[in-house]
Design an enzyme around this catalytic site. Structure first.
Site, short mmCIF file in Angstrom:
data_model
loop_
_atom_site.label_atom_id
_atom_site.label_comp_id
_atom_site.label_asym_id
_atom_site.label_seq_id
_atom_site.Cartn_x
_atom_site.Cartn_y
_atom_site.Cartn_z
N ASN A 1 0.81 -1.28 0.09
CA ASN A 1 -0.04 0.11 -0.03
C ASN A 1 0.95 1.35 -0.02
O ASN A 1 0.18 2.20 0.23
CB ASN A 1 -1.04 0.06 0.99
N HIS A 2 2.13 1.11 -0.31
CA HIS A 2 2.98 2.28 -0.20
C HIS A 2 2.92 3.13 -1.69
O HIS A 2 2.78 2.53 -2.59
CB HIS A 2 4.23 1.87 -0.25
N PRO B 1 -4.21 9.02 4.65
CA PRO B 1 -4.61 8.65 3.37
C PRO B 1 -5.88 7.87 3.09
O PRO B 1 -6.21 7.20 3.81
CB PRO B 1 -3.26 7.64 2.89
N SER C 1 -7.87 12.27 0.85
CA SER C 1 -7.01 12.08 1.92
C SER C 1 -7.38 13.06 2.87
O SER C 1 -7.95 14.26 2.47
CB SER C 1 -5.46 12.06 1.63
N HIS D 1 -4.45 5.87 11.13
CA HIS D 1 -3.54 6.08 10.13
C HIS D 1 -3.96 6.06 8.81
O HIS D 1 -3.15 6.24 7.81
CB HIS D 1 -2.58 5.04 10.35
#
Length: 475
Positions: free
Chosen positions: A202-203, A372, A379, A398
């Site tokens: 998920n980066h 995000p 986001s 997060h």
């Protein structure tokens, strides 16, 4: 799982006959989000966290909770120092996975056709994909300095980034007590060449525009304005941090009997923070966290170089860092007059206005927090509020949080089709693979607006701005 309301947005998981819980297990959520997790393993995992020696008050979970390794993702647990335990599962394999936000001195309306060129340049300059190790190569003493001192070492030794970037980073990008000697040779080898690389999963590096300002005063403090272009970077400590977790889970698992610790799940392997195993892990974890901050710092440098190539020197010089926050870390903090070790796994620090750890220019606004959305959705930029200190050890969510496994997501949509849909919505997409793209489909995640709404209504944070994606680079 039976859930009992503590208040409108905080729910307690009924013990259900369990006698091993030291504190309650509680989750922040609304009714719709609870429906997603009621039968999820994450709530059992949260109860297991509540059995840890030295845990205080409650094992908490944010509304983005989902099952993870030992701890659920989205969990917060504080143990009393010096004898309470530290658990690598409460930090996760990607130590100091986190988010950095930059703001450019141009508006989205000014980009025009240069938007696609800028996304292409970001994709060219920032390596993506699993195992990629073609970033900044440091070895020996240079790597040790990064592991000890974080991104300030890159500024002072290599001219990468600025002192202002360091000031606008959580803990100024450095956890104290980091000891490079606590890392195995394998951990160091896996980190070689990975500074300045996104990785996979998920980066991402995402190009965005500020769609809406909710708090004008805080937005000014953060340097945000409606219509501005931003770049959000989401990555962590790569293979180095993964190996640190692997090494120390193994060591703690072997020492459980010696410490007299019995656990409902061996994935919770832990040790007293002041034991040899606990001290070794904390020193290695701090080094990996410093590496992760340096990784995002190096990527931010490449973002500026991409801006320089496409928009010119002046735009690059005026591309400023808003802040950088971690969401997989354990930190020694003081709460309620107690010295605690706060584990945040998939959870973000959220300190209120006036907190001494905030940059001076953010002090009146509160700590900047970045949530995000799923790829293709909004986001949020938030600011910490006093309620977080009172209710969640200074912590919020997060991200949106997964609601569907990567395997299910791949079965639900082809990556090429998802790319077409995103581009039809005006989002330029560059990805290392269509397979990885499909795994991160927006429908695989919870509704980020609802998740953020819970932490706002619970008094943990307040919305500052909403960001809309206009380009994305995925691992």
């Amino acid at each position: 799982m039976e859930l009992r309301p503590v208040d409108e947005l905080l729910w307690e998981v009924a013990a259900g006959g369990r006698t091993d819980l030291r504190v309650p297990a509680r989750v922040f959520a609304d009714a719709e989000l609870l429906a997603d997790i009621r039968d999820d393993d994450s709530l059992v995992q949260l109860q297991n966290v509540a059995t840890l020696p030295g845990i205080v008050d409650a094992a908490l979970a944010m509304p983005d909770i989902h099952a993870g390794y030992g701890f659920p993702v989205g969990a917060v647990a504080a143990t009393a120092l010096p004898h309470g335990v530290v658990s690598p599962g409460g930090v996760g394999y990607d130590i100091n996975c986190g988010v950095r936000l930059l703001v450019l001195p141009v508006d989205a309306s000014e980009l025009g056709r240069r938007r696609e060129r800028l996304v292409d340049e970001l994709f060219r300059r920032v390596p993506t994909g699993a195992g990629r190790s073609d970033g900044l190569r440091l070895g020996g003493h240079e790597l040790d300095r990064v592991l000890r001192d974080g991104p300030r070492a890159l500024v002072e030794q290599h001219g990468i980034g600025t002192e202002a970037d360091v000031r606008h980073t959580e803990s100024e990008g450095r956890l104290p007590g980091a000891d490079p000697a606590r890392l195995s040779d394998r951990a160091r080898a896996r980190g070689e060449g990975q500074l300045g690389t996104v990785g996979s999963g998920n980066h991402f590096v995402e190009l965005q525009r500020v769609e809406r300002i909710a708090d004008p005063a805080a937005a000014r403090a953060f340097g945000l304005r409606e219509g501005a272009v931003t770049v959000m970077i989401h990555s962590g400590s790569r293979g180095l941090g993964h190996q640190v977790c692997t090494d120390h889970v193994r060591a703690m698992d072997a020492a459980l009997g010696r410490h007299g610790i019995r656990l409902p799940d061996r994935q919770l392997s832990c040790a007293p923070a002041d034991s040899p195993e606990g001290e070794a892990y904390l020193a290695a974890m701090a080094a990996a966290a410093n590496f992760a901050w340096s990784n995002r710092h190096a990527m931010a440098h490449e973002v500026r170089e991409a801006v320089r190539r496409v928009l010119g020197d002046a735009a690059a010089a005026d591309t400023l860092q808003v802040y950088d926050v971690a969401h997989n870390v354990a930190k020694a903090e003081r709460h309620g007059g107690r010295d605690l070790l706060v584990h945040r796994k998939g959870a973000t620090r959220a300190f209120p206005p006036g907190h001494p750890e905030l940059p001076a220019d953010h002090a009146a606004a509160g700590q900047a927090i970045f949530i995000p959305g799923s790829m293709g959705t909004r986001s949020h930029v938030l600011a910490g509020r006093p309620g977080a200190m009172a209710r969640s050890f200074g912590t919020v969510c997060h991200g949106a949080g997964r609601r569907m496994s990567r395997t299910r997501a791949r079965k639900a949509i082809d990556g090429a089709e998802l790319r077409r849909r995103l581009e039809a919505d005006g989002i330029v997409v560059r990805a290392a693979s269509n397979r990885g793209l499909a795994e991160e489909a927006p429908f695989a995640y919870k509704d980020v607006d609802r998740v953020v709404g819970v932490v706002e209504r619970a008094g943990l944070a307040a919305c500052v701005a909403v960001l809309r994606p206009i380009g994305v680079v995925k691992g």
